[in-house]
Design a protein around this motif. Sequence first.
Motif, PDB file in Angstrom:
ATOM      1  N   LYS A 189       0.955  -1.254   0.046  1.00 39.24           N
ATOM      2  CA  LYS A 189       0.005  -0.085  -0.104  1.00 39.24           C
ATOM      3  C   LYS A 189       0.935   1.440   0.083  1.00 39.24           C
ATOM      4  O   LYS A 189       1.929   1.381   0.278  1.00 39.24           O
ATOM      5  CB  LYS A 189      -0.960  -0.008   1.397  1.00 39.24           C
ATOM      6  CG  LYS A 189      -1.812  -1.234   1.214  1.00 39.24           C
ATOM      7  CD  LYS A 189      -3.030  -0.770   0.464  1.00 39.24           C
ATOM      8  CE  LYS A 189      -4.120  -2.281   0.393  1.00 39.24           C
ATOM      9  NZ  LYS A 189      -5.122  -1.929  -0.449  1.00 39.24           N
ATOM     10  N   ALA A 190       0.226   2.461  -0.520  1.00 39.12           N
ATOM     11  CA  ALA A 190       0.720   3.500  -0.210  1.00 39.12           C
ATOM     12  C   ALA A 190      -0.267   4.526   0.571  1.00 39.12           C
ATOM     13  O   ALA A 190      -1.332   4.327   0.374  1.00 39.12           O
ATOM     14  CB  ALA A 190       1.123   4.367  -1.735  1.00 39.12           C
ATOM     15  N   TYR A 191       0.577   5.311   1.489  1.00 39.77           N
ATOM     16  CA  TYR A 191      -0.217   6.325   2.266  1.00 39.77           C
ATOM     17  C   TYR A 191       0.110   7.442   2.314  1.00 39.77           C
ATOM     18  O   TYR A 191       1.416   7.900   1.896  1.00 39.77           O
ATOM     19  CB  TYR A 191      -0.245   5.636   3.804  1.00 39.77           C
ATOM     20  CG  TYR A 191      -0.621   4.300   3.946  1.00 39.77           C
ATOM     21  CD1 TYR A 191      -2.157   3.885   4.217  1.00 39.77           C
ATOM     22  CD2 TYR A 191       0.249   3.086   3.813  1.00 39.77           C
ATOM     23  CE1 TYR A 191      -2.394   2.627   4.282  1.00 39.77           C
ATOM     24  CE2 TYR A 191      -0.060   1.663   3.942  1.00 39.77           C
ATOM     25  CZ  TYR A 191      -1.418   1.585   4.259  1.00 39.77           C
ATOM     26  OH  TYR A 191      -1.746   0.295   4.474  1.00 39.77           O
ATOM     27  N   LYS A 192      -0.725   8.577   2.612  1.00 43.64           N
ATOM     28  CA  LYS A 192      -0.332   9.799   2.846  1.00 43.64           C
ATOM     29  C   LYS A 192      -0.916  10.160   4.206  1.00 43.64           C
ATOM     30  O   LYS A 192      -1.804   9.627   5.014  1.00 43.64           O
ATOM     31  CB  LYS A 192      -1.086  11.073   2.094  1.00 43.64           C
ATOM     32  CG  LYS A 192      -2.437  11.304   2.275  1.00 43.64           C
ATOM     33  CD  LYS A 192      -3.058  12.227   1.408  1.00 43.64           C
ATOM     34  CE  LYS A 192      -4.341  12.607   1.641  1.00 43.64           C
ATOM     35  NZ  LYS A 192      -5.009  13.876   0.920  1.00 43.64           N
ATOM     36  N   ALA A 221      -5.704   1.558  -7.889  1.00 47.19           N
ATOM     37  CA  ALA A 221      -5.559   0.285  -8.722  1.00 47.19           C
ATOM     38  C   ALA A 221      -3.982   0.066  -9.180  1.00 47.19           C
ATOM     39  O   ALA A 221      -3.715  -0.999  -9.670  1.00 47.19           O
ATOM     40  CB  ALA A 221      -6.124   0.437 -10.078  1.00 47.19           C
ATOM     41  N   VAL A 222      -2.947   0.995  -8.541  1.00 48.24           N
ATOM     42  CA  VAL A 222      -1.550   0.460  -8.654  1.00 48.24           C
ATOM     43  C   VAL A 222      -1.137  -0.617  -7.906  1.00 48.24           C
ATOM     44  O   VAL A 222      -1.421  -0.824  -6.959  1.00 48.24           O
ATOM     45  CB  VAL A 222      -0.848   1.895  -8.054  1.00 48.24           C
ATOM     46  CG1 VAL A 222       0.535   1.535  -8.353  1.00 48.24           C
ATOM     47  CG2 VAL A 222      -1.029   2.793  -9.083  1.00 48.24           C
ATOM     48  N   THR A 223      -0.282  -1.384  -8.664  1.00 45.03           N
ATOM     49  CA  THR A 223       0.409  -2.586  -7.927  1.00 45.03           C
ATOM     50  C   THR A 223       1.769  -1.951  -7.214  1.00 45.03           C
ATOM     51  O   THR A 223       2.575  -1.517  -7.764  1.00 45.03           O
ATOM     52  CB  THR A 223       0.718  -3.697  -9.111  1.00 45.03           C
ATOM     53  OG1 THR A 223      -0.457  -4.256  -9.836  1.00 45.03           O
ATOM     54  CG2 THR A 223       1.419  -4.781  -8.382  1.00 45.03           C
ATOM     55  N   VAL A 235       5.441  -1.179 -11.965  1.00 44.33           N
ATOM     56  CA  VAL A 235       5.316  -0.138 -12.882  1.00 44.33           C
ATOM     57  C   VAL A 235       5.530   1.359 -12.096  1.00 44.33           C
ATOM     58  O   VAL A 235       4.806   1.391 -10.986  1.00 44.33           O
ATOM     59  CB  VAL A 235       4.007  -0.095 -13.724  1.00 44.33           C
ATOM     60  CG1 VAL A 235       3.985   1.284 -14.531  1.00 44.33           C
ATOM     61  CG2 VAL A 235       4.064  -1.121 -14.633  1.00 44.33           C
ATOM     62  N   PRO A 236       6.498   2.228 -12.254  1.00 44.99           N
ATOM     63  CA  PRO A 236       6.375   3.433 -11.589  1.00 44.99           C
ATOM     64  C   PRO A 236       5.157   4.207 -11.570  1.00 44.99           C
ATOM     65  O   PRO A 236       4.099   4.004 -12.530  1.00 44.99           O
ATOM     66  CB  PRO A 236       7.355   4.363 -12.720  1.00 44.99           C
ATOM     67  CG  PRO A 236       8.273   3.367 -13.273  1.00 44.99           C
ATOM     68  CD  PRO A 236       7.537   2.282 -13.540  1.00 44.99           C
ATOM     69  N   TRP A 237       4.920   4.844 -10.781  1.00 41.23           N
ATOM     70  CA  TRP A 237       3.709   5.492 -10.312  1.00 41.23           C
ATOM     71  C   TRP A 237       3.781   7.028 -10.166  1.00 41.23           C
ATOM     72  O   TRP A 237       4.820   7.483  -9.986  1.00 41.23           O
ATOM     73  CB  TRP A 237       2.683   4.963  -9.447  1.00 41.23           C
ATOM     74  CG  TRP A 237       3.447   4.867  -8.189  1.00 41.23           C
ATOM     75  CD1 TRP A 237       3.768   3.588  -7.575  1.00 41.23           C
ATOM     76  CD2 TRP A 237       3.636   5.868  -7.034  1.00 41.23           C
ATOM     77  NE1 TRP A 237       4.150   3.791  -6.231  1.00 41.23           N
ATOM     78  CE2 TRP A 237       4.234   5.168  -5.941  1.00 41.23           C
ATOM     79  CE3 TRP A 237       3.452   7.058  -6.966  1.00 41.23           C
ATOM     80  CZ2 TRP A 237       4.794   5.765  -4.803  1.00 41.23           C
ATOM     81  CZ3 TRP A 237       3.856   7.817  -5.717  1.00 41.23           C
ATOM     82  CH2 TRP A 237       4.548   7.019  -4.845  1.00 41.23           C
ATOM     83  N   LYS A 238       2.769   7.683 -10.158  1.00 41.78           N
ATOM     84  CA  LYS A 238       2.503   9.154 -10.316  1.00 41.78           C
ATOM     85  C   LYS A 238       1.339   9.340  -9.065  1.00 41.78           C
ATOM     86  O   LYS A 238       0.212   8.805  -9.040  1.00 41.78           O
ATOM     87  CB  LYS A 238       2.196   9.692 -11.374  1.00 41.78           C
ATOM     88  CG  LYS A 238       0.861   9.586 -12.095  1.00 41.78           C
ATOM     89  CD  LYS A 238       0.792  10.381 -13.461  1.00 41.78           C
ATOM     90  CE  LYS A 238      -0.534   9.826 -13.991  1.00 41.78           C
ATOM     91  NZ  LYS A 238      -0.747  10.728 -15.346  1.00 41.78           N
ATOM     92  N   LEU A 248      -2.937   6.835  -6.505  1.00 41.33           N
ATOM     93  CA  LEU A 248      -1.973   6.857  -7.100  1.00 41.33           C
ATOM     94  C   LEU A 248      -2.376   6.493  -8.592  1.00 41.33           C
ATOM     95  O   LEU A 248      -3.481   5.868  -8.831  1.00 41.33           O
ATOM     96  CB  LEU A 248      -0.963   5.813  -6.961  1.00 41.33           C
ATOM     97  CG  LEU A 248      -0.312   6.092  -5.275  1.00 41.33           C
ATOM     98  CD1 LEU A 248       0.441   4.713  -5.035  1.00 41.33           C
ATOM     99  CD2 LEU A 248       0.349   7.430  -5.413  1.00 41.33           C
ATOM    100  N   ALA A 249      -1.534   6.784  -9.730  1.00 44.35           N
ATOM    101  CA  ALA A 249      -1.974   6.228 -11.047  1.00 44.35           C
ATOM    102  C   ALA A 249      -0.460   5.493 -11.740  1.00 44.35           C
ATOM    103  O   ALA A 249       0.513   6.429 -11.325  1.00 44.35           O
ATOM    104  CB  ALA A 249      -2.617   6.991 -11.948  1.00 44.35           C
ATOM    105  N   ALA A 250      -0.733   4.730 -12.512  1.00 52.33           N
ATOM    106  CA  ALA A 250       0.447   4.262 -13.096  1.00 52.33           C
ATOM    107  C   ALA A 250       1.070   5.522 -14.062  1.00 52.33           C
ATOM    108  O   ALA A 250       0.300   6.014 -14.706  1.00 52.33           O
ATOM    109  CB  ALA A 250       0.252   3.162 -14.171  1.00 52.33           C
TER     110      ALA A 250
END
Length: 265
Positions: free
Chosen positions: A17-20, A32-34, A60-63, A70-72
């Motif tokens: 996961k990614a968090y803020k 939906a980012v892996t 895959v890098p994300w933004k 996030l998005a790919a």
Amino acid sequence: VYGGGGSQEFVCTAGAKAYKAAASSWTDITGAVTITAGQNNVYTFATFQDVLIGCNGVDVPWKWTGSGNLAALGGSPPTAKYIATLWNYLFMGGIATDRGLVRYADLNTFETWTAGNTIRPMSYGSDYITGLVPFGDMVLVLCRKSLRRITYDTTFTPPFVHRTLIEGIGCPHQRAFVNVDDRAYFIDQNLRVRSIVPSDVVNAYDVPDLSADKIPNTLSTLDLSRRWYICGTYYRPFNTVLWSATTQDGSTNNYIIILNLRNNK
């Protein structure tokens, strides 16, 4: 820490996961980012045109634009471990298919990855790229057994020149390299603490060993095989650089190295 559009956010990855950070909690922004979980799948980040971009060499890098999820990253970017921005270009290195290659997106973009946009600062062999760091007016290319640089020169097409700075001294990972104002401090491939100052003269570079007479016994207790996972930061209130590392009896980072910049020890 992501700063874009006049605001700052603290963003991290943990597990898959990614968090803020919010006022008293964490918000999941993975979408939906892996993100492949694993203690050694470590991200590096850069902010380009108010967009946070992350890569770990596996996915895959994300933004992230500062809101939503996030998005790919588009444009078929490389699967890279390291990322840096300078001169309105976005660079990536530590590419899974070629660890001696740097790729860059088109000028002023981060989602147009033209096939010919490549820089090869070395012949890939036992030496390979371990980080990309904006350093003065250059991109410093950290390598396993050397330090190299990319400079900007419009008399060339493409406008980049690469040179070797130092052979025999490398840096195991971009996170082991810490910029502090007009110089930087890093742990080298042999677990020595070193400093470096930007210079326009290739042969003027010096990377003194700050640990030679100070903490050699301490550094000898660290696990050399886990030097790739050393992580450093600068703590300005105490004017110290701190690195987390792994001792020989550990399997994760469990030790803190502290360099007091008031007296370099």
